[in-house]
Write a protein that holds these residues in place. Structure first.
Motif, mmCIF file in Angstrom:
data_model
loop_
_atom_site.group_PDB
_atom_site.id
_atom_site.type_symbol
_atom_site.label_atom_id
_atom_site.label_comp_id
_atom_site.label_asym_id
_atom_site.label_seq_id
_atom_site.Cartn_x
_atom_site.Cartn_y
_atom_site.Cartn_z
ATOM 1 N N ASP A 257 32.122 40.423 29.998
ATOM 2 C CA ASP A 257 31.140 39.340 30.140
ATOM 3 C C ASP A 257 30.212 39.688 31.296
ATOM 4 O O ASP A 257 30.436 39.286 32.447
ATOM 5 C CB ASP A 257 31.870 38.015 30.397
ATOM 6 N N TYR A 258 29.141 40.429 30.994
ATOM 7 C CA TYR A 258 28.264 40.926 32.053
ATOM 8 C C TYR A 258 27.369 39.840 32.628
ATOM 9 O O TYR A 258 26.919 39.949 33.780
ATOM 10 C CB TYR A 258 27.420 42.093 31.523
ATOM 11 N N ASP A 259 27.107 38.783 31.891
ATOM 12 C CA ASP A 259 26.325 37.681 32.438
ATOM 13 C C ASP A 259 27.067 37.030 33.604
ATOM 14 O O ASP A 259 26.478 36.764 34.663
ATOM 15 C CB ASP A 259 26.036 36.638 31.353
ATOM 16 N N ILE A 290 34.638 44.056 43.710
ATOM 17 C CA ILE A 290 34.287 44.604 42.397
ATOM 18 C C ILE A 290 35.509 44.599 41.482
ATOM 19 O O ILE A 290 35.427 44.249 40.301
ATOM 20 C CB ILE A 290 33.732 46.034 42.537
ATOM 21 N N GLY A 291 36.666 44.972 42.029
ATOM 22 C CA GLY A 291 37.899 44.996 41.240
ATOM 23 C C GLY A 291 38.281 43.626 40.715
ATOM 24 O O GLY A 291 38.710 43.482 39.564
ATOM 25 N N LYS A 292 38.115 42.586 41.552
ATOM 26 C CA LYS A 292 38.440 41.232 41.121
ATOM 27 C C LYS A 292 37.516 40.773 40.001
ATOM 28 O O LYS A 292 37.948 40.091 39.059
ATOM 29 C CB LYS A 292 38.353 40.274 42.307
ATOM 30 N N LYS A 296 38.677 39.885 36.170
ATOM 31 C CA LYS A 296 38.385 38.547 35.692
ATOM 32 C C LYS A 296 37.576 38.537 34.399
ATOM 33 O O LYS A 296 37.810 37.709 33.506
ATOM 34 C CB LYS A 296 37.635 37.768 36.785
ATOM 35 N N HIS A 297 36.647 39.476 34.266
ATOM 36 C CA HIS A 297 35.677 39.399 33.169
ATOM 37 C C HIS A 297 35.732 40.564 32.177
ATOM 38 O O HIS A 297 34.950 40.581 31.229
ATOM 39 C CB HIS A 297 34.252 39.297 33.736
ATOM 40 N N VAL A 298 36.611 41.544 32.399
ATOM 41 C CA VAL A 298 36.736 42.670 31.468
ATOM 42 C C VAL A 298 38.114 42.606 30.815
ATOM 43 O O VAL A 298 39.130 42.669 31.520
ATOM 44 C CB VAL A 298 36.549 44.026 32.178
ATOM 45 N N PRO A 299 38.186 42.479 29.487
ATOM 46 C CA PRO A 299 39.493 42.366 28.819
ATOM 47 C C PRO A 299 40.292 43.663 28.904
ATOM 48 O O PRO A 299 39.729 44.762 28.991
ATOM 49 C CB PRO A 299 39.125 42.035 27.367
ATOM 50 N N THR A 300 41.616 43.516 28.868
ATOM 51 C CA THR A 300 42.540 44.645 28.969
ATOM 52 C C THR A 300 43.266 44.822 27.645
ATOM 53 O O THR A 300 43.576 43.855 26.964
ATOM 54 C CB THR A 300 43.575 44.389 30.079
ATOM 55 N N PHE A 301 43.516 46.078 27.277
ATOM 56 C CA PHE A 301 44.324 46.322 26.090
ATOM 57 C C PHE A 301 45.292 47.469 26.378
ATOM 58 O O PHE A 301 45.028 48.338 27.208
ATOM 59 C CB PHE A 301 43.457 46.638 24.859
ATOM 60 N N ARG A 302 46.402 47.442 25.659
ATOM 61 C CA ARG A 302 47.442 48.455 25.853
ATOM 62 C C ARG A 302 47.088 49.716 25.081
ATOM 63 O O ARG A 302 46.684 49.663 23.920
ATOM 64 C CB ARG A 302 48.798 47.916 25.386
#
Length: 467
Positions: A257-259, A290-292, A296-302
């Motif tokens: 979510d770059y917005d 930046i890490g937080k 928060k806004h970049v989804p994670t996948f396995r």
């Protein structure tokens, strides 16, 4: 600590150099914990990553690494699932073609020896036996499994009325030394699978009665030679939790979510955040913020570490079903389970071939469309990659570590030794109303961003060059 069975596979492959793709895909679709191979015919030009996917620790000894009267052929290999705590022991090996690997079992070690003794090669034959005898103390104090092709064609193996184990018959002068030594050390032979000439050439020895369910494999990793059927068997051991990495996860920056990221970045007062900090602390604050935002806004996948990246979902599902029915058939010996297993085995091979063909087409297209050759080298890099496993023990000079925290401390000690600690930290003061002014042109920034080389590595932060 818990008891469980490890599943072992053995085959005299009669050469792997022309079968690497077939072998690789068959390994992916099986669930063997340990794979032992003889007559691999491998040389240094064939990398272990071309034979095994990530998740296997590969210990091999090509003929060039051993002393033999023959220059070509030969070669032995042991591959161990990285969930097992395995170590290679070259110091225990002879000058013949043998490889020694240990697996942690409770507070003991189980040694697996894979050997190939060429026919009419007396120097290799005596070297292997003399070395085996010199390891007598180690053998007497541990469980040792020895598998391989020892070229003893005239020795027969029959059931005994006095013992549940097989006994040798027709032992001639040329094989008597071998049989006598293994009998003296308390080894029994467990393989009963005969070849096309009704002989047992590939043998499985163990100095404990922990070998179970030795049988001919129904799904060979490569086509069988009629003189050397492939074998599978189980060994009961005490599971030991090795040092290994956690599950692999990564960020999907394409769905970020770059917005929201832009709004939160714009609201930060960097001058206030950095005021009074030295460079190291300022950089730490910057990366922390930046890490937080990324968390928060970049989804994670396995990340899928067992199956290949180009396998489709229906392929993976078919492989899992095949393994399920194979295990069920082995347990209950129900013929309907075997029929289902056979159908799924054929289907999984067809699906793997389909996915691989599609993958090759995409790679060829990528190579042809890449004018600077990057597509070709990207393909070569992927072919040569092999996921590394974490060894159970790491050493630095006279220090050693075998726990996660201890290993990290050892790495910190090593890297710290390459830096000099400054006497006084430089502090930068950021003023609210600086007298200097900096003009930034939006078009200039946009032009610089558009010219970033997107194929460059993201670096240790794992942040991409652009999204």
């Amino acid at each position: 600590m818990e008891s469980s069975n490890i599943k072992l596979y053995y085959q005299n492959t009669r050469g792997l150099r022309s079968k690497t793709v077939q072998f690789f895909h068959n390994v992916v679709s099986t669930d063997y914990n340990v794979i032992c191979l003889t007559e691999t015919w491998l040389k240094g030009g064939v990398l272990s990553g071309e034979l095994f996917p990530g998740g296997y620790q590969v210990f091999r000894r090509d003929r060039g690494d051993a002393v033999s009267v023959k220059k070509d052929g030969g070669g032995v290999l042991v591959a161990v699932d990285s969930s097992l705590d395995a170590s290679h022991h070259p110091e225990l090996q002879s000058t013949a073609e043998d490889v020694w690997v240990s697996i942690k079992s409770g507070d003991k070690l189980v040694y697996i020896v894979c050997a190939y003794l060429p026919p009419s090669d007396k120097s290799s034959y005596h070297s292997f036996l003399n070395n085996f005898e010199s390891n007598q103390q180690l053998i007497s104090n541990n469980t040792v499994i020895v598998v391989g092709d020892f070229n003893l064609p005239h020795v027969g193996w029959v059931d005994s009325v006095d013992s549940p184990n097989l006994v040798p018959v027709n032992v001639g002068d040329e094989s008597a030394e071998f049989i006598d030594l293994f009998s003296l050390f308390g080894f029994n032979q467990f393989s009963t699978t005969r070849n096309s000439k009704d002989r047992i050439l590939d043998l499985i020895f163990c100095n404990e009665n922990f070998i179970d369910r030795v049988s001919k494999s129904e799904d060979p990793l490569v086509p069988e030679d009629r003189h050397h059927p492939s074998l599978e068997f189980h060994y009961k051991y005490q599971r030991y939790q090795p040092l290994r990495g956690s599950l692999k996860f990564t960020k999907n920056f394409k769905r970020a979510d770059y917005d929201c990221i832009n709004r939160e970045l714009s609201s930060l007062d960097w001058v206030e955040l950095f005021d009074g900090l030295n460079v190291d602390d300022a950089v730490s604050i910057f990366y922390d913020r930046i890490g937080k935002l990324i968390d928060k806004h970049v989804p994670t996948f396995r990340v899928n570490t067992k199956y290949l990246s180009y396998f489709r979902k229906d392929t993976i599902k078919c492989i899992k079903q095949k393994l399920y029915y194979h295990k069920k058939y082995k347990k209950f010996r129900n013929q309907s389970d075997y029929i289902n297993y056979s159908i799924l085995r054929k289907s999984s091979k067809n699906l793997i071939c389909r996915d691989y063909s599609t993958y090759l087409q995409s790679v060829e297209s990528d190579i042809l469309s890449s004018n600077n050759g990057k597509g070709f080298w990207r393909y070569m890099s992927n072919r040569r990659k092999s996921r590394m496993f974490i060894p159970k023990k790491m050493t630095l000079e006279t220090s050693s570590a075998n726990g996660p925290r201890e290993v990290c401390e050892l790495f910190a000690t090593f890297f710290k030794s390459t830096f000099e600690t400054p006497k006084d930290g430089t502090v930068f003061h950021f003023r609210k109303n600086p007298k200097i002014s900096i003009a930034v042109d939006e078009s200039e920034v946009r032009n610089l961003l558009q010219n970033i080389e997107i194929n460059k590595s993201p670096g240790p932060t794992e942040y991409p060059q652009f999204s």
